[in-house]
Design an enzyme around this catalytic site. Structure first.
Site, PDB file in Angstrom:
ATOM      1  N   LYS A  60       0.824  -1.216   0.000  1.00 21.26           N
ATOM      2  CA  LYS A  60       0.000   0.000   0.000  1.00 21.26           C
ATOM      3  C   LYS A  60       0.861   1.269   0.000  1.00 21.26           C
ATOM      4  O   LYS A  60       0.591   2.195  -0.749  1.00 21.26           O
ATOM      5  CB  LYS A  60      -0.935   0.032   1.230  1.00 21.26           C
ATOM      6  CG  LYS A  60      -1.877  -1.159   1.318  1.00 21.26           C
ATOM      7  CD  LYS A  60      -2.869  -0.999   2.468  1.00 21.26           C
ATOM      8  CE  LYS A  60      -2.248  -1.068   3.859  1.00 21.26           C
ATOM      9  NZ  LYS A  60      -1.682  -2.389   4.219  1.00 21.26           N
TER      10      LYS A  60
ATOM     11  N   ARG B 221      -9.687   0.847   8.930  1.00 15.17           N
ATOM     12  CA  ARG B 221      -9.359  -0.537   9.281  1.00 15.17           C
ATOM     13  C   ARG B 221     -10.500  -1.228  10.020  1.00 15.17           C
ATOM     14  O   ARG B 221     -10.392  -2.417  10.318  1.00 15.17           O
ATOM     15  CB  ARG B 221      -8.111  -0.562  10.160  1.00 15.17           C
ATOM     16  CG  ARG B 221      -6.809  -0.832   9.393  1.00 15.17           C
ATOM     17  CD  ARG B 221      -5.693  -0.720  10.408  1.00 15.17           C
ATOM     18  NE  ARG B 221      -4.506  -1.447  10.134  1.00 15.17           N
ATOM     19  CZ  ARG B 221      -3.382  -0.910   9.628  1.00 15.17           C
ATOM     20  NH1 ARG B 221      -3.332   0.336   9.264  1.00 15.17           N
ATOM     21  NH2 ARG B 221      -2.304  -1.649   9.497  1.00 15.17           N
TER      22      ARG B 221
ATOM     23  N   ARG C 143      11.351  -6.303   5.163  1.00 14.55           N
ATOM     24  CA  ARG C 143      11.225  -4.870   5.477  1.00 14.55           C
ATOM     25  C   ARG C 143      11.751  -4.581   6.890  1.00 14.55           C
ATOM     26  O   ARG C 143      12.377  -3.552   7.120  1.00 14.55           O
ATOM     27  CB  ARG C 143       9.763  -4.444   5.341  1.00 14.55           C
ATOM     28  CG  ARG C 143       9.562  -2.948   5.500  1.00 14.55           C
ATOM     29  CD  ARG C 143       8.171  -2.519   5.082  1.00 14.55           C
ATOM     30  NE  ARG C 143       7.181  -2.814   6.100  1.00 14.55           N
ATOM     31  CZ  ARG C 143       5.868  -2.587   5.962  1.00 14.55           C
ATOM     32  NH1 ARG C 143       5.396  -2.087   4.830  1.00 14.55           N
ATOM     33  NH2 ARG C 143       5.022  -2.868   6.923  1.00 14.55           N
TER      34      ARG C 143
END
Ligand code: AMP
Length: 190
Positions: free
Chosen positions: A14, A89, A128
């Site tokens: 995203k 969310r 990441r």
């Protein structure tokens, strides 16, 4: 205005795709995760409240994130549109967002939902974590909790936007450019 919800589980891409789309369409990027990490870095009381919750991979309260988005919308009165990344969310957040936008005589144009398998998400997040040092990307049980929170509380929002005929699902694997092109095709057809 072009108001996009860029949606998908943690690690779906995203943030990466948002950065490409804001330049192309001249939009304001609103990432609640980035805003919260900024609050933590600045040592604000909001940041202190959010820190432990984020380190566990749980969701921060609706009240906090809705308040943050509300003030960002107020602070950008001349925006051509927004990309919402990591927000909403929960159903309460989605309802609050609709109400906030309605108050500004605008609305969500589309939800673009990136689809990626769990095994690939875990692989991407661990990688990441090595690069960014994000505590919630380093530990597999925290990652599992975040994916669980997504499946339980966040994924149902696809139905919320589908009911408004705003949902587009896009395969989130392949090259970054290839995925961006698929998103652009959907946006240009809105
Ligand atoms: P993200 O950068 O979007 O992966 O978000 C990192 C963490 O920030 C999440 O695991 C949550 O703890 C918190 N967070 C970000 N956005 C929200 C939101 N819209 N609602 C609740 N918690 C959020």
């Amino acid at each position: 205005m072009l108001n996009l919800v860029l949606f998908g589980p943690p690690g779906a891409g995203k943030g990466t795709q948002s950065n490409l789309l804001i330049d192309k369409y001249n939009l304001v990027h609103l990432s609640t995760g980035d805003i919260l990490r900024g609050e933590i870095a600045a040592g604000t009381s909001l940041g202190l409240k959010a820190k432990l919750i984020m380190e566990r991979g749980d969701l921060v309260s609706d009240e906090i994130v809705i308040g943050m988005i509300s003030s960002k919308l107020d602070n950008n009165p001349n925006a051509k549109g927004f990309i919402f990344d990591g927000f909403p969310r929960t159903t309460a957040q989605a309802e609050a967002l609709d109400a906030l936008l309605e108050g500004k005589e605008t609305y969500i144009s589309a939800m673009l939902s990136l689809k990626v398998e769990d095994a690939e998400l875990i692989k991407r997040l661990l990688a990441r974590g090595q690069d960014s040092g994000r505590a919630d990307d380093k530990n597999e049980s925290i990652i599992a909790n975040r994916i669980n929170e997504y499946n339980n509380k966040t994924a149902p929002l696809k139905d919320f936007y589908a009911a408004q005929k705003k949902l587009s699902e896009i395969e989130g694997t392949g090259t970054v450019e290839n995925i961006a092109q698929k998103l652009i095709t959907v946006i240009d057809n809105l």
